[in-house]
Design a protein around this motif. Structure first.
Motif, PDB file in Angstrom:
ATOM      1  N   ARG B  58     -32.734  43.106  -3.522  1.00 51.04           N
ATOM      2  CA  ARG B  58     -34.180  42.900  -3.560  1.00 51.04           C
ATOM      3  C   ARG B  58     -34.822  44.014  -2.736  1.00 51.04           C
ATOM      4  NH1 ARG B  58     -36.369  38.231  -4.214  1.00 51.04           N
ATOM      5  NH2 ARG B  58     -37.973  39.607  -4.974  1.00 51.04           N
ATOM      6  N   ALA B  59     -36.013  44.434  -3.161  1.00 57.74           N
ATOM      7  CA  ALA B  59     -36.702  45.502  -2.437  1.00 57.74           C
ATOM      8  C   ALA B  59     -37.107  45.010  -1.049  1.00 57.74           C
ATOM      9  CB  ALA B  59     -37.932  45.926  -3.223  1.00 57.74           C
ATOM     10  N   SER B  61     -39.808  45.264   0.416  1.00 54.37           N
ATOM     11  CA  SER B  61     -41.168  44.694   0.400  1.00 54.37           C
ATOM     12  C   SER B  61     -41.189  43.252  -0.113  1.00 54.37           C
ATOM     13  CB  SER B  61     -42.100  45.554  -0.445  1.00 54.37           C
ATOM     14  OG  SER B  61     -41.579  45.693  -1.747  1.00 54.37           O
ATOM     15  N   SER B  62     -40.038  42.760  -0.621  1.00 53.52           N
ATOM     16  CA  SER B  62     -39.975  41.359  -1.065  1.00 53.52           C
ATOM     17  C   SER B  62     -39.819  40.411   0.117  1.00 53.52           C
ATOM     18  CB  SER B  62     -38.795  41.170  -2.021  1.00 53.52           C
ATOM     19  OG  SER B  62     -37.577  41.320  -1.310  1.00 53.52           O
ATOM     20  N   TYR B 220     -35.562  34.433  -3.273  1.00 53.80           N
ATOM     21  CA  TYR B 220     -36.873  34.452  -3.902  1.00 53.80           C
ATOM     22  C   TYR B 220     -37.832  33.537  -3.153  1.00 53.80           C
ATOM     23  CZ  TYR B 220     -34.545  36.639  -7.858  1.00 53.80           C
ATOM     24  OH  TYR B 220     -33.841  37.489  -8.646  1.00 53.80           O
ATOM     25  N   GLY B 221     -39.016  34.021  -2.915  1.00 61.16           N
ATOM     26  CA  GLY B 221     -40.022  33.222  -2.227  1.00 61.16           C
ATOM     27  C   GLY B 221     -41.294  34.042  -2.132  1.00 61.16           C
ATOM     28  N   VAL B 222     -42.166  33.618  -1.244  1.00 57.31           N
ATOM     29  CA  VAL B 222     -43.431  34.342  -1.084  1.00 57.31           C
ATOM     30  C   VAL B 222     -43.337  35.283   0.115  1.00 57.31           C
ATOM     31  CG1 VAL B 222     -45.923  34.090  -0.758  1.00 57.31           C
ATOM     32  CG2 VAL B 222     -44.655  32.317  -1.966  1.00 57.31           C
ATOM     33  N   PRO B 223     -43.497  36.602  -0.082  1.00 61.30           N
ATOM     34  CA  PRO B 223     -43.495  37.513   1.068  1.00 61.30           C
ATOM     35  C   PRO B 223     -44.723  37.238   1.954  1.00 61.30           C
ATOM     36  CG  PRO B 223     -43.384  38.728  -1.024  1.00 61.30           C
ATOM     37  CD  PRO B 223     -43.734  37.312  -1.349  1.00 61.30           C
ATOM     38  N   GLN B 225     -46.924  38.298   5.477  1.00 66.71           N
ATOM     39  CA  GLN B 225     -47.157  39.260   6.552  1.00 66.71           C
ATOM     40  C   GLN B 225     -47.347  38.469   7.841  1.00 66.71           C
ATOM     41  OE1 GLN B 225     -47.209  42.553   6.500  1.00 66.71           O
ATOM     42  NE2 GLN B 225     -47.315  43.083   4.334  1.00 66.71           N
ATOM     43  N   ASP B 284     -48.254  28.589   5.602  1.00 66.92           N
ATOM     44  CA  ASP B 284     -47.866  29.720   4.763  1.00 66.92           C
ATOM     45  C   ASP B 284     -46.385  29.652   4.408  1.00 66.92           C
ATOM     46  OD1 ASP B 284     -50.333  30.780   4.757  1.00 66.92           O
ATOM     47  OD2 ASP B 284     -50.007  32.154   6.422  1.00 66.92           O
ATOM     48  N   TRP B 290     -44.738  18.398  -2.584  1.00 68.54           N
ATOM     49  CA  TRP B 290     -44.159  17.914  -3.847  1.00 68.54           C
ATOM     50  C   TRP B 290     -43.062  18.852  -4.324  1.00 68.54           C
ATOM     51  CZ3 TRP B 290     -44.158  20.957  -8.175  1.00 68.54           C
ATOM     52  CH2 TRP B 290     -45.092  21.996  -8.237  1.00 68.54           C
ATOM     53  N   LYS B 291     -43.274  20.149  -4.097  1.00 68.39           N
ATOM     54  CA  LYS B 291     -42.313  21.123  -4.612  1.00 68.39           C
ATOM     55  C   LYS B 291     -40.991  21.027  -3.851  1.00 68.39           C
ATOM     56  CE  LYS B 291     -42.064  25.750  -6.332  1.00 68.39           C
ATOM     57  NZ  LYS B 291     -42.694  27.031  -6.543  1.00 68.39           N
TER      58      LYS B 291
END
Lengths: 346, 315
Positions: B58-59, B61-62, B220-223, B225, B284, B290-291
């Motif tokens: 993965r990059a 930046s991910s 996999y997830g949300v990057p 900052q 964040d 739920w997920k």
């Protein structure tokens, strides 16, 4: 702000005049159009005292601070340069120019005469585009790898539309009509410099014009963008799929909906997204915004431009940004003509 | 480093965890220096091992892998402040990862060359067996390099994890196991993580929480900052702080509890640096309620399905 309008054809009649008329901070001082009958009708309808058939007369009116140019795009350069020389701030319809040379002349004229220049690129003011931009800026999908942008719309042949986009000798067809909207959104979301452009397109029928086209842009940071434009599709859509190192963004511009995907989408993710989308649409239908569509954002761009003039700050859509769109239009047409990529020189 | 020497040094030190707020990866060298200086004297010398987190292609930046700039900053700090170090950067192959390729793909190799550091793939060199008496392993197989080093630095990312809730310094040592198919341990992950840390306990943990990964993970997830560096000499303490930042109670994280029970470290620590309300970042990091539960249900059904299939086959 005292405003004068050059060109009161379909765009001014359907969008700009009602918008300006509804703004308290604006006074429409004069209009100019080559069509005498149209000038008479509109000046009567909106009670505008100064109606001209020669735009130069409007530019000589000292009571006008800001000129809105809504003429066919091949006339923009001449009118923007002359308006700037007359010391008027200029708001010009999209595309500001279809050649880089014309765009440069307009920018230089604005600088030399110390006036503000702004381009009417209203689609970037859609909340969905703003939301997409904010998510990208926040890094929620990492770095952009590629963008797939679609804009499918019917050709401008309705009642009241002039036919210069279809019949004009130098018309770039769909690239000049809806292309500037999509190009502006893509360049607004990815601010990396353009390295090269390849485009292909043509006419499904027998006319010598471009009614569908694809433009591929390669940026300096190695990211890519594909823009799909069509007058001929049996559907109307404006959507973006933005692939980043950390996820994917789906932006349905017209329905004001953004979906963020990480790894894969479960059916429940889709369900929650549809519920959000429907809630947004119902809200927009209740407020009436849904039926106004992109026209709603003309007010925002005009208001922001007036504020930028009063405070001497950056225009909401600068001449330089209009130039970037001109770079893509010019290079895309060159690429279609020569069937080869165009490398952008800086 | 022999276990008893390490124990003595640990006793004498105050157990500090530092939090440094950063401005992205700008001026990363001084940010790392600030973070490490809060921990007091560290005695870094001789052969230094640095464990990256290159868990997948993965990059950077991910937010999923150690950022090359973070490694660059740490190596710069070490070269400036300590003379004559023999720096070896380590990582092992994993079920979905080939670090030798990732190294070249994202320019880590150039950074190693710049700071005269060596690369060592733990899966491609001899291993030794060490008796530890852990939860899962009585005798654990580890890379032979862990018999010949002076200081061990763990350089993990701050991430959420779909199985272990969080992944920070303790989980990074799971990646030190030389096996290629580490996913075979996923059913006893908490126990294996604790055992791996007992055998290969880091002397210093510097968590790259500048660009973190939330709402999913570890790949996999949300990057995010989050602009934080979390450092400490005790991996259990560091992970307790990381868990709080992400929004979990450390006492409810299996591998933290089990590592403390094995004596890898302690959940009692002194916090230094930027003190802020961890809850500000929680929303964040954590996926929607739920997920989180739907994913848990999905995993349960998958396991059940696999079990049914297995039973059918057995019959």
């Amino acid at each position: 702000m005292r405003v004068g309008i050059i060109g009161v054809g379909s765009q001014a009649k359907n969008v700009h005049l009602p918008t300006l008329n509804s703004m308290e901070e604006v006074e429409i001082v004069g209009i100019a159009d080559i069509n005498e009958e149209r000038v008479k009708d509109i000046s009567k309808q909106y009670e505008i005292l100064n109606a001209y058939t020669d735009y130069r007369d409007l530019l000589n009116n000292d009571n006008i601070d800001l000129v809105l140019i809504c003429t066919p795009s091949y006339l923009h350069k001449k009118m923007v340069v002359e308006s700037a020389s007359a010391g008027k701030h200029v708001l010009v319809e999209k595309p500001m120019a279809t050649t880089v040379k014309d765009a440069d002349e307009m920018i230089n004229a604005a600088k030399e005469n110390d006036i503000k220049l702004c381009v009417v690129q209203n689609y970037r003011f859609f909340p969905s585009v703003k939301d997409t931009k904010a998510r990208i800026k926040k890094g929620r999908i990492g770095e952009i790898i590629s963008m797939h942008a679609y804009m499918l719309d019917f050709p401008p042949l309705g009642a009241g539309y002039s036919e210069w986009r279809i019949e004009g000798k130098d018309s770039a067809g769909v690239i000049e009509d809806i292309g500037p909207h999509l190009i502006d959104i893509v360049l607004h979301l990815n601010d990396s410099k353009i390295e090269q452009i390849y485009a292909t397109g043509g006419c499904i029928g027998n006319l010598d014009l471009i009614d569908h086209a694809q433009i591929m842009i390669e940026f300096e940071d190695k990211s890519l963008a594909t823009l799909d434009l069509s007058w001929m599709a049996g559907a109307k859509e404006i959507a973006l799929y933005i692939q980043g190192t950390g996820g994917l963004l789906r932006c349905d511009v017209r329905n004001n909906h953004v979906q963020e995907i990480h790894q894969y989408n479960t059916p429940l993710d889709d369900l929650s997204s549809i519920i959000r989308k429907m809630r947004g649409i119902v809200r927009d239908v209740m407020t009436g915004d849904y039926f106004v569509g992109p026209k709603k954002f003309h007010k925002e761009i005009i208001r922001n431009f007036i504020v930028s003039i009063e405070n001497n700050t950056k225009s909401p859509v600068t001449g330089e940004e209009g130039r970037k769109t001109a770079v893509v239009i010019e290079s895309a047409l060159k690429s279609i003509r020569n069937r080869e990529p165009v490398f952008i020189q800086r | 480093m022999p276990m008893e020497v390490m124990e003595t040094r640990r006793d004498k030190m105050e157990n500090i965890v530092s939090i440094t707020k950063t401005n992205g990866y700008n001026d990363i060298y001084s940010q790392i220096e600030t973070s490490i200086n809060m921990l007091g004297r560290l005695g870094i010398s001789g052969r230094v091992l640095i464990k990256l987190n290159l868990c997948d292609l993965r990059a950077p930046s991910s937010g999923a892998i150690t950022h090359p700039l973070f490694l660059d900053g740490l190596l710069g700090y070490l070269r400036k402040n300590y003379q004559g170090l023999d720096i070896v950067v380590i990582e092992s192959d994993a079920t979905v990862s080939r670090p030798d390729i990732i190294l070249r793909w994202f320019g880590f190799d150039k950074i190693l060359e710049k700071w005269d550091a060596k690369w060592y793939n733990l899966s491609k060199h001899p291993t030794i067996k060490r008796k530890i008496g852990g939860f899962y392993f009585d005798e654990i197989e580890i890379s032979a390099i862990f018999d010949n080093y002076d200081y061990f630095i763990s350089l993990p990312k701050l991430k959420t994890h779909s199985l272990t809730k969080i992944t920070a310094s303790l989980k990074n040592q799971f990646g030190c196991l030389p096996y290629w198919r580490k996913s075979k341990f996923h059913n006893q992950l908490d126990e294996v993580i604790a055992d791996a840390n007992l055998a290969m306990r880091p002397d210093l943990c510097i968590v790259d929480g500048i660009l973190s990964l939330g709402s999913g993970g570890a790949i996999y997830g949300v990057p995010l900052q989050s602009n934080l560096i979390i450092s400490g000499t005790d991996p259990v303490s560091v992970d307790c702080v990381c868990a709080k930042i992400i929004g979990y109670n450390p006492r409810r994280i299996g591998h933290i509890k089990k590592s403390e029970k094995l004596g890898v470290g302690t959940s009692k620590y002194l916090l230094r640096g930027e003190v802020f309300r961890f809850k500000e970042l929680n929303s964040d990091f954590r996926p929607p309620f739920w997920k989180e539960n739907v994913l848990r249900l999905g995993r349960f059904l998958k396991q059940r399905y696999t079990l049914t299939k297995y039973l059918k086959k057995s019959v």
